[in-house]
Write a protein that holds these residues in place. Structure first.
Motif, PDB file in Angstrom:
ATOM      1  N   UNK A   1       0.852  -1.182   0.000  1.00 36.21           N
ATOM      2  CA  UNK A   1       0.000   0.000   0.000  1.00 36.21           C
ATOM      3  C   UNK A   1       0.891   1.237   0.000  1.00 36.21           C
ATOM      4  N   UNK A   2       0.399   2.308  -0.599  1.00 34.34           N
ATOM      5  CA  UNK A   2       1.142   3.571  -0.570  1.00 34.34           C
ATOM      6  C   UNK A   2       0.231   4.691  -0.088  1.00 34.34           C
ATOM      7  N   UNK A   3       0.762   5.504   0.804  1.00 27.42           N
ATOM      8  CA  UNK A   3       0.054   6.687   1.285  1.00 27.42           C
ATOM      9  C   UNK A   3       0.939   7.902   1.062  1.00 27.42           C
ATOM     10  N   UNK A   4       0.393   8.901   0.387  1.00 27.30           N
ATOM     11  CA  UNK A   4       1.087  10.173   0.209  1.00 27.30           C
ATOM     12  C   UNK A   4       0.691  11.064   1.375  1.00 27.30           C
ATOM     13  N   UNK A   5       1.647  11.378   2.227  1.00 26.85           N
ATOM     14  CA  UNK A   5       1.352  12.077   3.473  1.00 26.85           C
ATOM     15  C   UNK A   5       1.951  13.476   3.465  1.00 26.85           C
ATOM     16  N   UNK A   6       1.112  14.461   3.769  1.00 23.71           N
ATOM     17  CA  UNK A   6       1.591  15.819   3.937  1.00 23.71           C
ATOM     18  C   UNK A   6       2.120  16.027   5.338  1.00 23.71           C
ATOM     19  N   UNK A   7       3.420  16.341   5.430  1.00 24.80           N
ATOM     20  CA  UNK A   7       4.050  16.536   6.738  1.00 24.80           C
ATOM     21  C   UNK A   7       3.866  17.957   7.253  1.00 24.80           C
ATOM     22  N   UNK A   8       3.192  18.801   6.464  1.00 27.69           N
ATOM     23  CA  UNK A   8       3.016  20.182   6.889  1.00 27.69           C
ATOM     24  C   UNK A   8       4.311  20.964   6.776  1.00 27.69           C
ATOM     25  N   UNK A   9       4.356  22.169   7.360  1.00 28.98           N
ATOM     26  CA  UNK A   9       5.521  23.036   7.190  1.00 28.98           C
ATOM     27  C   UNK A   9       6.716  22.680   8.066  1.00 28.98           C
ATOM     28  N   UNK A  10       6.539  21.779   9.029  1.00 26.70           N
ATOM     29  CA  UNK A  10       7.691  21.370   9.833  1.00 26.70           C
ATOM     30  C   UNK A  10       7.396  21.139  11.293  1.00 26.70           C
ATOM     31  N   UNK A  11       6.508  21.929  11.877  1.00 31.36           N
ATOM     32  CA  UNK A  11       6.148  21.760  13.279  1.00 31.36           C
ATOM     33  C   UNK A  11       5.343  20.465  13.428  1.00 31.36           C
ATOM     34  N   UNK A  12       5.827  19.489  14.205  1.00 31.62           N
ATOM     35  CA  UNK A  12       5.102  18.217  14.317  1.00 31.62           C
ATOM     36  C   UNK A  12       3.715  18.362  14.926  1.00 31.62           C
ATOM     37  N   UNK A  13       3.475  19.421  15.683  1.00 25.53           N
ATOM     38  CA  UNK A  13       2.164  19.612  16.291  1.00 25.53           C
ATOM     39  C   UNK A  13       1.112  20.025  15.258  1.00 25.53           C
ATOM     40  N   UNK A  14       1.547  20.368  14.055  1.00 27.44           N
ATOM     41  CA  UNK A  14       0.614  20.718  12.986  1.00 27.44           C
ATOM     42  C   UNK A  14       0.233  19.519  12.123  1.00 27.44           C
ATOM     43  N   UNK A  15       0.779  18.339  12.433  1.00 24.85           N
ATOM     44  CA  UNK A  15       0.369  17.126  11.723  1.00 24.85           C
ATOM     45  C   UNK A  15      -1.084  16.787  12.040  1.00 24.85           C
TER      46      UNK A  15
ATOM     47  N   UNK B   1       6.849  17.514   2.437  1.00 25.79           N
ATOM     48  CA  UNK B   1       6.647  18.764   3.145  1.00 25.79           C
ATOM     49  C   UNK B   1       5.373  19.442   2.668  1.00 25.79           C
ATOM     50  N   UNK B   2       4.685  20.108   3.599  1.00 24.75           N
ATOM     51  CA  UNK B   2       3.455  20.806   3.226  1.00 24.75           C
ATOM     52  C   UNK B   2       2.339  19.848   2.894  1.00 24.75           C
ATOM     53  N   UNK B   3       1.708  20.056   1.748  1.00 26.48           N
ATOM     54  CA  UNK B   3       0.609  19.213   1.287  1.00 26.48           C
ATOM     55  C   UNK B   3       1.019  18.514   0.003  1.00 26.48           C
ATOM     56  N   UNK B   4       0.707  17.221  -0.148  1.00 26.29           N
ATOM     57  CA  UNK B   4       1.134  16.496  -1.355  1.00 26.29           C
ATOM     58  C   UNK B   4       0.574  17.069  -2.646  1.00 26.29           C
ATOM     59  N   UNK B   5      -0.591  17.724  -2.568  1.00 24.73           N
ATOM     60  CA  UNK B   5      -1.254  18.204  -3.771  1.00 24.73           C
ATOM     61  C   UNK B   5      -1.074  19.700  -4.005  1.00 24.73           C
ATOM     62  N   UNK B   6      -0.195  20.337  -3.222  1.00 24.71           N
ATOM     63  CA  UNK B   6       0.162  21.737  -3.480  1.00 24.71           C
ATOM     64  C   UNK B   6       1.664  21.789  -3.724  1.00 24.71           C
TER      65      UNK B   6
ATOM     66  N   UNK C   1       2.485  11.519  -8.876  1.00 24.94           N
ATOM     67  CA  UNK C   1       2.757  10.223  -8.261  1.00 24.94           C
ATOM     68  C   UNK C   1       1.483   9.381  -8.147  1.00 24.94           C
ATOM     69  N   UNK C   2       0.378  10.011  -7.784  1.00 23.72           N
ATOM     70  CA  UNK C   2      -0.882   9.270  -7.680  1.00 23.72           C
ATOM     71  C   UNK C   2      -1.290   8.699  -9.034  1.00 23.72           C
ATOM     72  N   UNK C   3      -1.151   9.486 -10.094  1.00 27.02           N
ATOM     73  CA  UNK C   3      -1.498   9.002 -11.428  1.00 27.02           C
ATOM     74  C   UNK C   3      -0.613   7.828 -11.829  1.00 27.02           C
ATOM     75  N   UNK C   4       0.687   7.948 -11.557  1.00 25.68           N
ATOM     76  CA  UNK C   4       1.635   6.890 -11.924  1.00 25.68           C
ATOM     77  C   UNK C   4       1.313   5.595 -11.179  1.00 25.68           C
ATOM     78  N   UNK C   5       1.035   5.700  -9.894  1.00 25.46           N
ATOM     79  CA  UNK C   5       0.788   4.512  -9.090  1.00 25.46           C
ATOM     80  C   UNK C   5      -0.537   3.853  -9.449  1.00 25.46           C
ATOM     81  N   UNK C   6      -1.550   4.645  -9.687  1.00 22.63           N
ATOM     82  CA  UNK C   6      -2.842   4.068 -10.070  1.00 22.63           C
ATOM     83  C   UNK C   6      -2.749   3.373 -11.417  1.00 22.63           C
ATOM     84  N   UNK C   7      -1.924   3.936 -12.308  1.00 20.20           N
ATOM     85  CA  UNK C   7      -1.719   3.288 -13.604  1.00 20.20           C
ATOM     86  C   UNK C   7      -1.043   1.935 -13.444  1.00 20.20           C
ATOM     87  N   UNK C   8      -0.280   1.774 -12.356  1.00 15.20           N
ATOM     88  CA  UNK C   8       0.389   0.504 -12.067  1.00 15.20           C
ATOM     89  C   UNK C   8      -0.489  -0.439 -11.256  1.00 15.20           C
TER      90      UNK C   8
END
Length: 271
Positions: free
Chosen positions: A12-26, A96-101, A108-115
């Protein structure tokens, strides 16, 4: 390209946005995904504090990508994800930030779904929002901005350059905030282009390392932006926020100064 078959282990693959850096913003969902991962492919701008949340047994793979620097090829990253999923791993692509911004999450999502690979996306707080929040200011405001445009200052080689003059004219007419990512290398060209459609006195905030303890920022008029950036020694990773909402950050700074002064006077009287 290899694809999943009935005999393949269930990865399984999950694209995770880590946010700007502060772990409390996850988000809680991001934290759960990071802790459950057996393999993490980690972007260059993900903070060490967030990486430290991974399981001790997880395999960490650095796949740095930063504009203007030597980067891991996108095709190689996608191949790594596919290979590990086919081997049954729980893969987290930590961005970092959001995966879709501006995180290439769409590619990456398109590539993986194609696979034939299942992909989940977990949003993260983007740096442009977090940075302005740290300055006590919004990106939209009924009195100052009716909307916001997120745009990159770094285009793919050979791609058509952004028409900053046209963008500035649109932002001025529609009362929009501009949030510019990866713009520090071309800040002079960006400022010159924006000046063709925005007033010289338009306020701009430059926010470096948004949300982190070493966050730095400067506020300048648009026609003085390049000089202020050089004087303050600001560089990447930074976001530029252009528009009247930046005046809210100036007001917040004045309020803080006033509050600090009141507190100092109170302490002096108490002494």
């Amino acid at each position: 390209m290899s694809t999943l078959s009935a005999s393949s282990p269930m990865g399984r693959c999950t694209l995770v946005g880590a946010g700007p850096g502060d772990p409390e913003l996850l988000t809680l969902k991001a934290l759960k995904a990071i802790q459950a991962a057996t393999v993490l492919l980690v972007d260059d701008l993900v903070s060490e504090a967030i990486v430290a949340l991974a399981s001790p047994g997880a395999r960490l793979v650095a796949v740095g990508k930063r504009g203007g620097c030597q980067s891991t090829p996108q095709a190689f990253i996608e191949k790594l994800i596919v290979t590990n999923v086919l081997e049954g791993e729980q893969v987290v692509r930590l961005k970092g930030g959001d995966p879709f911004i501006f995180g290439r999450g769409g590619e990456e999502a398109e590539h993986l779904r194609a696979a034939g690979i299942e992909v989940e996306v977990v949003n993260g707080i983007t740096a442009g929002l977090a940075g302005m929040t740290q300055l006590g200011a919004p990106l939209t405001h009924r009195d100052h901005a009716h909307g916001v445009i997120f745009i990159t200052g770094h285009t793919r080689p050979g791609a058509q350059a952004t028409d900053w003059q046209q963008l500035a004219a649109t932002a001025h007419a529609a009362r929009l905030t501009l949030v510019i990512y990866m713009g520090m290398k071309g800040v002079a060209d960006i400022a010159n282009g924006l000046l063709q459609g925005l007033p010289p006195a338009t306020p701009v905030a430059v926010i470096q390392n948004a949300s982190l303890p070493h966050q730095r920022h400067a506020i300048a008029r648009l026609d003085e932006l390049v000089t202020v950036v050089a004087q303050e020694g600001l560089g990447s990773p930074s976001v530029l926020v252009v528009g009247q909402v930046v005046r809210c950050a100036q007001s917040f700074a004045q309020w803080l100064d006033s509050a600090d002064l009141d507190a100092a006077r109170h302490q002096a009287r108490a002494a």
